[in-house]
Design an enzyme around this catalytic site. Structure first.
Site, PDB file in Angstrom:
ATOM      1  CG  HIS A  93      -0.456  -0.023   2.529  1.00 46.92           C
ATOM      2  ND1 HIS A  93      -0.092   1.118   3.217  1.00 46.92           N
ATOM      3  CD2 HIS A  93      -0.229  -1.052   3.375  1.00 46.92           C
ATOM      4  CE1 HIS A  93       0.333   0.790   4.426  1.00 46.92           C
ATOM      5  NE2 HIS A  93       0.265  -0.515   4.547  1.00 46.92           N
ATOM      6  CG  ASP A  95      -2.513   4.069   2.866  1.00 44.58           C
ATOM      7  OD1 ASP A  95      -2.267   3.066   2.171  1.00 44.58           O
ATOM      8  OD2 ASP A  95      -3.198   4.023   3.903  1.00 44.58           O
ATOM      9  CG  ASP A 129       2.652  -0.086   7.839  1.00 40.76           C
ATOM     10  OD1 ASP A 129       2.179  -0.701   6.864  1.00 40.76           O
ATOM     11  OD2 ASP A 129       1.959   0.343   8.781  1.00 40.76           O
ATOM     12  CD  GLU A 163      -3.229  -1.449   5.685  1.00 40.32           C
ATOM     13  OE1 GLU A 163      -3.425  -2.424   6.438  1.00 40.32           O
ATOM     14  OE2 GLU A 163      -2.626  -0.419   6.066  1.00 40.32           O
ATOM     15  CD  GLU A 164      -1.539   2.198   7.879  1.00 40.53           C
ATOM     16  OE1 GLU A 164      -2.255   1.797   8.825  1.00 40.53           O
ATOM     17  OE2 GLU A 164      -0.397   1.750   7.671  1.00 40.53           O
ATOM     18  CG  HIS A 434       1.228   2.334  12.756  1.00 42.28           C
ATOM     19  ND1 HIS A 434      -0.124   2.083  12.891  1.00 42.28           N
ATOM     20  CD2 HIS A 434       1.537   1.982  11.491  1.00 42.28           C
ATOM     21  CE1 HIS A 434      -0.597   1.589  11.755  1.00 42.28           C
ATOM     22  NE2 HIS A 434       0.406   1.516  10.892  1.00 42.28           N
TER      23      HIS A 434
END
Length: 473
Positions: A93, A95, A129, A163-164, A434
């Protein structure tokens, strides 16, 4: 130059190229807003810039591919192969999660969107990520196409843009593929990693590949009240009733059980673990009950492996300090164990709360993903062979992924969906996802490229396998 030296030089060059591409993408802050409303012009421009950067980094892939825009800014590419039978879909992804304005106070060593290259690492939001995984996939494909290679079967690439934010782009892509009658034979998305320090008593790395993932449910607990002035509070207030409900939720954990995937993981790791842990986990299938009882006592990570979890994440009450709340709300983020369901989760919460004044409102929910085949299946063996080519020291085991990914949205149209990023992560790296100081090693990027090269050119995905057609799956 000797053969080994030439090979090492090529690997180093491959890793540095991937690092430069990752740096370019990290510098574009692809933070997607919540919901599924169209992107604002400003955010749309950011994602357009990210697509342009991808096209600049990977001209051969985009020249060879048919490209569809899906959802708000997602990309679905089809690189035609020798046959459309048994297509492969590889996912990542675009984003990333946001970074606070006071990122320095959060402890970042480098600006989060600078993509700094320092001390053998690429630093910045999204390096793990999930732009690192996107880059090693695309670098591998670009390099193969440059050499004149043609895929044995169609290769689909799905790069979600949200996705987030629960993945509406991936939902749109899955619907489009279903409309076209496309059933991917093998799907690989983010998820597990080549992990070190993840298991007590294990010194080497473990390549943990998600063969399923927990379901997810966002549930609001709501209590309504008459409100009024804070100078004359009632005997029971809406926040007080809600607080009691939350205590009841935390005091009544969900039942625990050891899933077959966890048994397979433990028994696969056992030979690499020291005594007595290795001896115990080597008999996980016979010790399901005791292990399911013991693991929740050893910490939250192990507890999450054997049960549904409910985390209290958001609270809402009165809008002013001297006003009684007319409505109190708490949000639970539930991760639903494989083998359970959304309905069972709600039923457990109702029983634990045991107060009709507390209403449960499901904001969004998805069931646990189907379990994909593991040992003995050629798709699983293909992943293991690709790990062996890139991380020969790693032990390959399946697991149930506890987080959510875009893969859950395509699981309904594909018989085998796996979750694995071929990047090396120790405990500090995993905690930085994150969080502050997210970074990936340049060496790991090079190995990630080799993983995808091995996967795409291996015997299970090669010309002979393609001749088997859909029936072979």
């Amino acid at each position: 130059m000797k053969r080994n030296e030439a090979s090492a030089a090529h690997a180093s060059e491959r890793a540095l190229s991937a690092a430069a591409h990752l740096q370019a993408l990290v510098r574009i802050p692809t933070v997607c807003p919540p919901g599924d409303a169209p992107l604002s012009p400003e955010v749309a421009q950011v994602f357009a810039a990210h697509r342009s950067a991808m096209e600049e980094c990977y001209p051969r892939v985009f020249a060879a591919a048919e490209v569809d825009s899906v959802g708000r800014a997602g990309l679905l590419l089809r690189v035609p192969g020798a046959t459309p039978e048994r297509p492969v879909m590889l996912m990542a992804h675009q984003d990333v999660v946001p970074v606070p304005d006071d990122w320095e106070a959060e402890g970042w060593e480098h600006p989060p969107f600078d993509g700094a290259i320092d001390a053998g690492y690429v630093h910045g939001r999204g390096t793990l990520d999930d732009k690192g995984a996107l880059v090693v996939l695309m670098d591998a494909l670009e390099e193969l196409l440059e050499s004149g290679w043609t895929p044995a079967r169609d290769v689909y690439l799905l790069f979600g843009a949200d996705e987030e934010q629960h993945g509406p782009s991936a939902v749109a892509a899955a619907a489009l593929l279903e409309e076209r009658g496309i059933e991917p034979w093998l799907v690989l998305d983010e998820g597990g990693a080549v992990a070190t320090g993840a298991f007590p008593g294990m010194s080497g790395p473990a390549a943990v590949i998600g063969a399923s993932e927990k379901g997810i449910a966002t549930i609001d607990l709501v209590v309504e009240s008459l409100g009024g002035h804070a100078s004359t509070p009632p005997r029971e207030s809406a926040p007080g009733i809600l607080a009691a409900a939350l205590v009841n939720v935390e005091s009544a954990p969900f039942p625990s059980s050891l899933h077959d995937l966890s048994v397979e993981m433990f028994e696969g790791l056992a030979p690499s673990l020291r005594f007595p842990l290795g001896s115990v986990l080597g008999r996980a299938g016979k010790l399901r009950g005791p292990l399911a009882t013991l693991m929740p006592r050893l910490g939250p990570e192990l507890a999450a492996m054997v049960r549904t979890t409910a985390a209290i994440t958001m609270l809402e009450g009165s809008p002013a300090q001297n006003v009684l709340a007319t409505r109190a709300r708490a949000t639970l983020n539930c991760r639903i164990a494989v083998g359970s369901s959304v309905a069972a989760t709600v039923a457990h919460l109702r029983e634990a709360i045991d107060d009709e004044r507390v209403s449960l409102e499901i904001v969004e929910a998805s069931e646990p993903s189907p379990v994909s085949p593991t040992a003995g299946d050629e798709r699983w063996e293909a992943l293991g062979a690709a790990v062996a080519a890139s991380y020969p020291e790693a032990v390959v085991v399946p697991y149930v992924m506890m987080a959510a990914s875009d893969a859950r949205h395509v699981a309904r149209i594909a018989p085998a969906v796996y979750r694995f990023s071929p990047l090396l992560m120790d405990k500090a790296h995993r905690e930085a996802i994150h969080g502050p100081n997210e970074k990936v090693s340049i060496e790991s990027l090079g190995r990630g490229v080799e993983f995808y090269r091995a996967l795409l050119t291996g015997p299970a995905l090669g010309p002979d396998a393609a001749k088997g057609g859909a029936a072979a799956g």
